[in-house]
Structures are given as structure tokens and as C-alpha cells.
Design an enzyme around this catalytic site. Structure first.
Site, mmCIF file in Angstrom:
data_model
loop_
_atom_site.group_PDB
_atom_site.id
_atom_site.type_symbol
_atom_site.label_atom_id
_atom_site.label_comp_id
_atom_site.label_asym_id
_atom_site.label_seq_id
_atom_site.Cartn_x
_atom_site.Cartn_y
_atom_site.Cartn_z
ATOM 1 N N PRO A 17 0.859 -1.194 0.000
ATOM 2 C CA PRO A 17 0.000 0.000 0.000
ATOM 3 C C PRO A 17 0.890 1.237 0.000
ATOM 4 O O PRO A 17 1.848 1.305 0.762
ATOM 5 C CB PRO A 17 -0.759 -0.118 1.326
ATOM 6 C CG PRO A 17 0.107 -0.965 2.205
ATOM 7 C CD PRO A 17 0.852 -1.899 1.291
ATOM 8 N N CYS A 102 2.631 2.621 9.909
ATOM 9 C CA CYS A 102 2.878 3.946 9.333
ATOM 10 C C CYS A 102 3.591 4.853 10.335
ATOM 11 O O CYS A 102 3.098 5.065 11.443
ATOM 12 C CB CYS A 102 1.578 4.607 8.887
ATOM 13 S SG CYS A 102 1.895 6.217 8.141
ATOM 14 N N LYS A 141 -0.137 -5.259 8.829
ATOM 15 C CA LYS A 141 1.187 -4.853 8.346
ATOM 16 C C LYS A 141 1.850 -3.999 9.419
ATOM 17 O O LYS A 141 1.249 -3.045 9.910
ATOM 18 C CB LYS A 141 1.022 -4.059 7.056
ATOM 19 C CG LYS A 141 2.317 -3.533 6.461
ATOM 20 C CD LYS A 141 2.062 -3.018 5.049
ATOM 21 C CE LYS A 141 3.299 -2.460 4.398
ATOM 22 N NZ LYS A 141 3.642 -1.117 4.863
ATOM 23 N N GLY A 226 7.055 -2.123 -2.802
ATOM 24 C CA GLY A 226 6.456 -0.794 -2.869
ATOM 25 C C GLY A 226 7.164 0.090 -3.862
ATOM 26 O O GLY A 226 6.864 0.122 -5.052
HETATM 27 C C1 LIG Z 1 4.852 7.129 -0.861
HETATM 28 C C2 LIG Z 1 4.647 6.011 0.121
HETATM 29 C C3 LIG Z 1 3.397 5.817 0.690
HETATM 30 C C4 LIG Z 1 3.190 4.774 1.609
HETATM 31 N N1 LIG Z 1 1.931 4.571 2.098
HETATM 32 C C5 LIG Z 1 1.698 3.501 2.904
HETATM 33 C C6 LIG Z 1 0.382 3.188 3.321
HETATM 34 O O1 LIG Z 1 -0.601 3.857 2.968
HETATM 35 N N2 LIG Z 1 0.220 2.112 4.151
HETATM 36 C C7 LIG Z 1 1.284 1.325 4.555
HETATM 37 O O2 LIG Z 1 1.089 0.352 5.279
HETATM 38 N N3 LIG Z 1 2.524 1.596 4.135
HETATM 39 C C8 LIG Z 1 2.753 2.634 3.310
HETATM 40 N N4 LIG Z 1 4.011 2.851 2.839
HETATM 41 C C9 LIG Z 1 5.071 1.872 3.154
HETATM 42 C C10 LIG Z 1 5.141 0.797 2.068
HETATM 43 O O3 LIG Z 1 3.956 0.036 2.031
HETATM 44 C C11 LIG Z 1 6.337 -0.155 2.305
HETATM 45 O O4 LIG Z 1 6.174 -0.783 3.554
HETATM 46 C C12 LIG Z 1 7.686 0.572 2.315
HETATM 47 O O5 LIG Z 1 7.763 1.503 1.246
HETATM 48 C C13 LIG Z 1 8.851 -0.422 2.222
HETATM 49 O O6 LIG Z 1 8.763 -1.192 1.070
HETATM 50 P P1 LIG Z 1 9.640 -0.850 -0.263
HETATM 51 O O7 LIG Z 1 11.065 -0.750 0.177
HETATM 52 O O8 LIG Z 1 9.392 -1.993 -1.193
HETATM 53 O O9 LIG Z 1 9.138 0.460 -0.785
HETATM 54 C C14 LIG Z 1 4.246 3.895 1.943
HETATM 55 C C15 LIG Z 1 5.499 4.108 1.375
HETATM 56 C C16 LIG Z 1 5.715 5.132 0.474
HETATM 57 C C17 LIG Z 1 7.081 5.306 -0.142
#
Ligand SMILES: Cc1cc2nc3c(=O)[nH]c(=O)nc-3n(C[C@H](O)[C@H](O)[C@H](O)COP(=O)(O)O)c2cc1C
Length: 329
Positions: A17, A102, A141, A226
């Protein structure tokens, strides 16, 4: 294959997400490319859902083509979260996810998101109440903990399992870390060994090979990606190929151009106003031209274009002028 209760997620690859990013069009785009097993919406506040905030409710729109799909909610009041879960259930997504990771101040101040890791009894009540109102699979999560001295992800994982969550996703950083440092791998292994329900590993997966390595190194049941999907929306397809023993291939320039033009035209159709459309187009062009020769020149050119039509022209020119396209162009 990843099983989340009755839900089969195959390949075991999950779109994380991301607020402001994983909207309807984004999810649809990734579905069309293929390889993603489950997509997740942007988080939605239980307050907004239960108070009937029209703009937030509109975010929960999805189409059949996006399935399987999970709706993520957040909040700190068990009753309100439960009421939000009931509304989510009416929309019949394939799963519901509760956000306990978050680290944004706005969310933490309301004692939601990662703040719940600092209050395990409250986290337990939320999971219990939400579980009672849902028949679809429930996932949670979370992060490692609030900071290095309070890493309680194993305890929180157990709480989730005890209260009937069907899977958990771990972003292996503390809330204090935000997005700095590197996400851990050993903690994902620890959580996997600690729980009977599936564990989805998350954090800093950047390439299809990282996906395979995370599965192999940690024993986790699924991988959530993500940020890397913005630079490379083909990453799920490539990872799925790799996991199936096929060689992953880079997107061709024709594919890149067609994807951008498809996404552009859908944004133009659906954006609430031209300024919003332009903002999204700029952001997207940045993603899709990342790492392409000449991509910077295009990004500079579009920075002062005023209409979506001019955007489209610039993108078509970019691919043609660079002699990038085969005869099909
Ligand atoms: C722009 C942005 C928005 C995010 N929004 C959410 C969210 O709404 N809910 C959530 O659980 N995590 C959110 N995250 C965290 C991501 O879901 C993920 O856990 C985090 O980016 C690490 O994964 P990655 O390294 O693959 O990006 C967000 C991350 C980013 C960069």
C-alpha cells in the site's frame, strides 16, 4: 503460492500500500502488466470511512480486473475500526489489511499506524474487533517496533496470530528509522520461525533477484514490493518469470511508451482537474523514464508544459526522436 486464509495469492507477490500512489489506475496498470498476486489500496482512515468522507470513500473504488485486492485501514479506536471494517466488508474486497506500521507524524499523533506497536493491548483489541466483523481474510502490516530499544515485532506477530489474522506483513525497519538505513532480513526469518501464519517480507526489494533472494534467505511466504514498482512497473512480471524458472526480460521501449500513453490517457479522463492531471503526469514521466538514456532531457522539457496534450506529444517525440522504436512506432 501464498495462502492468506481462503485466498490464494499466486505468484506470492504483493503490491505494498502506498498513499498517493497505489490508486485505482496504478493498480490496474500493474495488473495489466501481470505478475502481481495481490494489490493493496492506499491506506484509508477509519474515521474518514465511518464519517462518510466522500473523497476518501471514493478512494475505495476498484474494478473486478484488479482482483485479488486488499483494502488497508488505519485508526486507533477499536470500535471505529470495527465499524470501518463492516463498511469495507460491504465492498467485498478479497482481504482487509490493518496498518500498524505507518511512521508519519500525522498518523502517529492519532495513535494509529506504528504507534499501535507501542500499545500491544490496544493493538490486540483492534485486531479482535476487526476480525469479528469480517469474513474475508484479515492481514496486519507492521514494522520492527518503535525504535531499536523497542523491537516487539515477534510479540505483535503472535498477537495477530492469536486474534485470527490470516497473515502478517513485516517492513523490517523501526518506525524511528522511517525509510533510512537498510531493511533487515534476519528479522523476517525470525518472524517466520515464530509464527504459524504466513509472513510476507517487505523492505528494499529493488530487483526480481531481490525477490528470489528474500524468499530463499528468509523462508517468508510472500514478498511485498512498494517503491521499486514506480521505477520499474514490470518488476512483478520479471519476478514471476524468475520464480517460474524463466529468464526475466527488460521492458522494451515500445512497452514503456505504450504504458505511459495508456496511463496518461486514463489520468486525463479521471483526474478531477487539469492541474491534478498535470501533476500526476509529471510524476509518472519521472518514474517511467528513470534510467533511460535521454530521460533527463524529457523530464526537463515537460517541467513547463501546460497541457496534457503537450505532454503526450513530448513523450511520443521522445521515443521517436531517439530512434528508440522499432518499425511499429
Ligand atoms: C509514498 C509512500 C506511501 C506509503 N503509504 C503507505 C500506506 O498507505 N500504508 C502502509 O502500510 N505503508 C505505506 N508505505 C510503506 C510501504 O507500504 C512499504 O512498507 C515501504 O515503502 C517499504 O517497502 P519498499 O522498500 O518496497 O518500498 C508507503 C510508502 C511510500 C514510499
Amino acid at each position: 503460492m501464498l495462502r492468506i486464509g481462503t485466498l490464494r495469492v499466486d505468484p506470492p507477490l504483493v503490491l505494498a500500500p502506498m498513499a498517493g500512489i497505489t490508486d485505482h489506475l496504478y493498480r490496474l496498470m500493474l495488473r495489466r502488466i501481470g505478475g502481481v498476486g495481490l494489490v493493496t489500496m492506499e491506506f484509508i482512515s477509519s474515521e474518514a470511512i465511518t464519517r462518510g468522507n466522500a473523497r476518501q470513500l471514493a478512494k475505495m473504488f476498484f474494478s473486478e480486473e484488479e482482483r485479488p485486492l486488499s483494502i488497508q485501514i488505519y485508526g486507533s479506536d477499536p470500535e471505529r475500526m470495527a465499524a470501518a471494517a463492516e463498511i469495507v466488508a460491504e465492498l467485498a474486497p478479497d482481504a482487509c489489511d490493518v496498518n500498524m506500521g505507518c511512521p508519519a507524524n500525522k498518523v502517529l499523533k492519532g495513535c494509529a499506524g506504528a504507534a499501535l506497536m507501542g500499545d500491544p493491548p490496544l493493538a490486540r483489541r483492534i485486531i479482535r474487533e476487526v476480525r469479528r466483523r469480517l469474513t474475508i481474510p484479515l492481514t496486519v502490516k507492521f514494522r520492527l517496533g518503535l525504535d531499536d530499544s523497542r523491537k516487539n515485532f515477534l510479540d505483535l506477530g503472535k498477537i495477530c496470530e492469536d486474534e485470527g489474522a490470516e497473515a502478517v506483513a513485516l517492513h523490517a525497519r523501526t518506525a524511528r528509522q522511517m525509510y533510512t538505513g537498510r531493511a533487515g532480513r534476519s528479522e523476517i526469518t525470525q518472524l517466520k520461525n515464530h509464527l504459524a501464519i504466513p509472513v510476507i517480507g517487505n523492505g528494499d526489494v529493488e530487483t526480481p533477484h531481490d525477490v528470489a533472494a528474500m524468499l530463499a534467505d528468509t523462508g517468508c511466504d510472500g514478498v511485498m514490493i512498494g517503491r521499486a514498482t514506480m521505477k520499474n512497473p514490470w518488476i512483478f512480471r520479471q519476478a514471476a518469470d524468475l520464480l517460474a524458472g524463466r529468464a526475466p526480460r527488460e521492458a522494451t521501449d515500445t512497452e514503456r511508451r505504450d504504458l505511459m500513453l495508456w496511463h496518461f490517457s486514463r489520468i486525463e479522463e479521471t483526474a478531477r482537474d487539469p492541474r491534478e492531471a498535470l501533476h500526476k503526469l509529471r510524476t509518472m514521466t519521472g518514474w517511467y523514464t528513470h534510467g533511460l538514456a535521454g530521460g533527463r532531457a524529457l523530464r526537463v522539457r515537460i517541467s513547463d508544459l501546460a497541457t496534457p496534450a503537450a505532454f503526450r506529444e513530448a513523450v511520443v517525440d521522445f521515443f521517436e526522436a531517439n530512434g528508440r522504436l522499432a518499425a511499429t512506432a
